[in-house]
Design a protein around this motif. Sequence first.
Motif, PDB file in Angstrom:
ATOM      1  N   LYS A  26      37.534  22.537  47.715  1.00  0.00           N
ATOM      2  CA  LYS A  26      37.383  21.082  47.842  1.00  0.00           C
ATOM      3  C   LYS A  26      37.576  20.399  46.489  1.00  0.00           C
ATOM      4  O   LYS A  26      38.239  19.358  46.385  1.00  0.00           O
ATOM      5  CB  LYS A  26      35.999  20.755  48.404  1.00  0.00           C
ATOM      6  N   GLN A  27      37.028  21.005  45.432  1.00  0.00           N
ATOM      7  CA  GLN A  27      37.180  20.439  44.088  1.00  0.00           C
ATOM      8  C   GLN A  27      38.633  20.530  43.618  1.00  0.00           C
ATOM      9  O   GLN A  27      39.149  19.609  42.976  1.00  0.00           O
ATOM     10  CB  GLN A  27      36.260  21.167  43.115  1.00  0.00           C
ATOM     11  N   ALA A  28      39.283  21.645  43.925  1.00  0.00           N
ATOM     12  CA  ALA A  28      40.680  21.827  43.516  1.00  0.00           C
ATOM     13  C   ALA A  28      41.575  20.789  44.196  1.00  0.00           C
ATOM     14  O   ALA A  28      42.407  20.144  43.539  1.00  0.00           O
ATOM     15  CB  ALA A  28      41.145  23.236  43.853  1.00  0.00           C
ATOM     16  N   ILE A  29      41.428  20.640  45.511  1.00  0.00           N
ATOM     17  CA  ILE A  29      42.246  19.662  46.235  1.00  0.00           C
ATOM     18  C   ILE A  29      41.977  18.251  45.716  1.00  0.00           C
ATOM     19  O   ILE A  29      42.908  17.458  45.532  1.00  0.00           O
ATOM     20  CB  ILE A  29      41.969  19.742  47.748  1.00  0.00           C
ATOM     21  N   THR A  30      40.702  17.946  45.460  1.00  0.00           N
ATOM     22  CA  THR A  30      40.347  16.622  44.938  1.00  0.00           C
ATOM     23  C   THR A  30      41.079  16.334  43.638  1.00  0.00           C
ATOM     24  O   THR A  30      41.614  15.235  43.423  1.00  0.00           O
ATOM     25  CB  THR A  30      38.829  16.511  44.716  1.00  0.00           C
ATOM     26  N   SER A  31      41.144  17.336  42.760  1.00  0.00           N
ATOM     27  CA  SER A  31      41.813  17.129  41.473  1.00  0.00           C
ATOM     28  C   SER A  31      43.315  16.943  41.642  1.00  0.00           C
ATOM     29  O   SER A  31      43.966  16.292  40.816  1.00  0.00           O
ATOM     30  CB  SER A  31      41.517  18.299  40.522  1.00  0.00           C
ATOM     31  N   ALA A  32      43.885  17.497  42.715  1.00  0.00           N
ATOM     32  CA  ALA A  32      45.308  17.301  42.991  1.00  0.00           C
ATOM     33  C   ALA A  32      45.559  15.926  43.610  1.00  0.00           C
ATOM     34  O   ALA A  32      46.473  15.200  43.200  1.00  0.00           O
ATOM     35  CB  ALA A  32      45.821  18.396  43.916  1.00  0.00           C
ATOM     36  N   VAL A  33      44.734  15.568  44.577  1.00  0.00           N
ATOM     37  CA  VAL A  33      44.877  14.274  45.251  1.00  0.00           C
ATOM     38  C   VAL A  33      44.736  13.113  44.268  1.00  0.00           C
ATOM     39  O   VAL A  33      45.403  12.081  44.396  1.00  0.00           O
ATOM     40  CB  VAL A  33      43.828  14.161  46.384  1.00  0.00           C
ATOM     41  N   GLN A  34      43.863  13.278  43.273  1.00  0.00           N
ATOM     42  CA  GLN A  34      43.567  12.199  42.334  1.00  0.00           C
ATOM     43  C   GLN A  34      44.517  12.144  41.142  1.00  0.00           C
ATOM     44  O   GLN A  34      44.279  11.382  40.199  1.00  0.00           O
ATOM     45  CB  GLN A  34      42.124  12.335  41.838  1.00  0.00           C
TER      46      GLN A  34
END
Length: 329
Positions: A26-34
């Motif tokens: 979840k943290q990894a995807i968040t850093s990509a989305v942002q």
Amino acid sequence: MSINAKVPEPLVSVIIPTYNRPEYLKQAITSAVQQTYQNIEIIVSDNCSPENLQTLVESFADPRIKFWRHPENVGMLNNQMNAFKMAQGKYVASLHDDDMWNQDFLAKILPPLEANPNLILAFCDQYIIDAQSQINHAATEENSRSYQRDQIASGIHRNFQKIGLVDKSIPTAAACVIRNGLINWDSISSEVGGMWDLYLTYLCCISGYSVYYYPEKLTYYREHEQTDTMLSGRRNIQAKIRKAKSEIFCYKIFMEDMRLHEFHSHFRKLWLEAHTTLGIGLMLDQQSTAARSYFWQALQEQKFNLRTLTALTLSFTPQILTKKLLGVA
């Protein structure tokens, strides 16, 4: 087309292979989305985790995310390569499910690649974080020193074999953007195993292209108990065996490549060390006879090595005593 029309930004494929780490994912995807650089596709490739991660991925409600779930566990390497092969972008960047990026990682790394078609990749430095996502500043500085990234000049490097394969400065799995279409993903065979990132660096080194180094720390590499690096020590014998087999395979290829001739002795040393490591792993796995063949080969290829000789001697002792002497549960 209007003279003032803006040239569209190239698509970047963000590769996130994952297995059974939903909170980190979840943290990894968040850093990509942002990412401030917005023209991306995010490919999440799930290696058949016990918990289906589709609900987590869908919770982002971001059309740029593509989710793929293998119907069975295909292994770490196949999961990673499958995601690379799915990439449609002009550039690809690997983001492991337990790592993260700064919001401006892509925005800062891409411009040199766009400005110079002779670059195959661009990379940066990275922070080391713990299981709770806190930066370990001492480990971060040690990491930069260990991989010589504090010594690399900013900018273009034409001959980067030493940087990539000896110093291992290029974090191809965590802090790197690669020009897509120049690497044949099928050329990374199953024997490469967990060394795929170094082998990918090797393919880039022999490509004839250059690389670009951006010296700022723009990514976060997580050190925790379940990383392959941690598992390949004394706590997981099978991980130790897998890692040593991968090293033997890769270093043999590096040794035999005449384009890397000046580093032959370096790779030969690592190749021999991997033989001893594999022998120790096999010995701890109660395969002493198989282990001895690797010890003998290592000894025959070098004048004297105390570690190898000691391991060979231990291979003739009872298993329970061997494990006690090596401190293995």
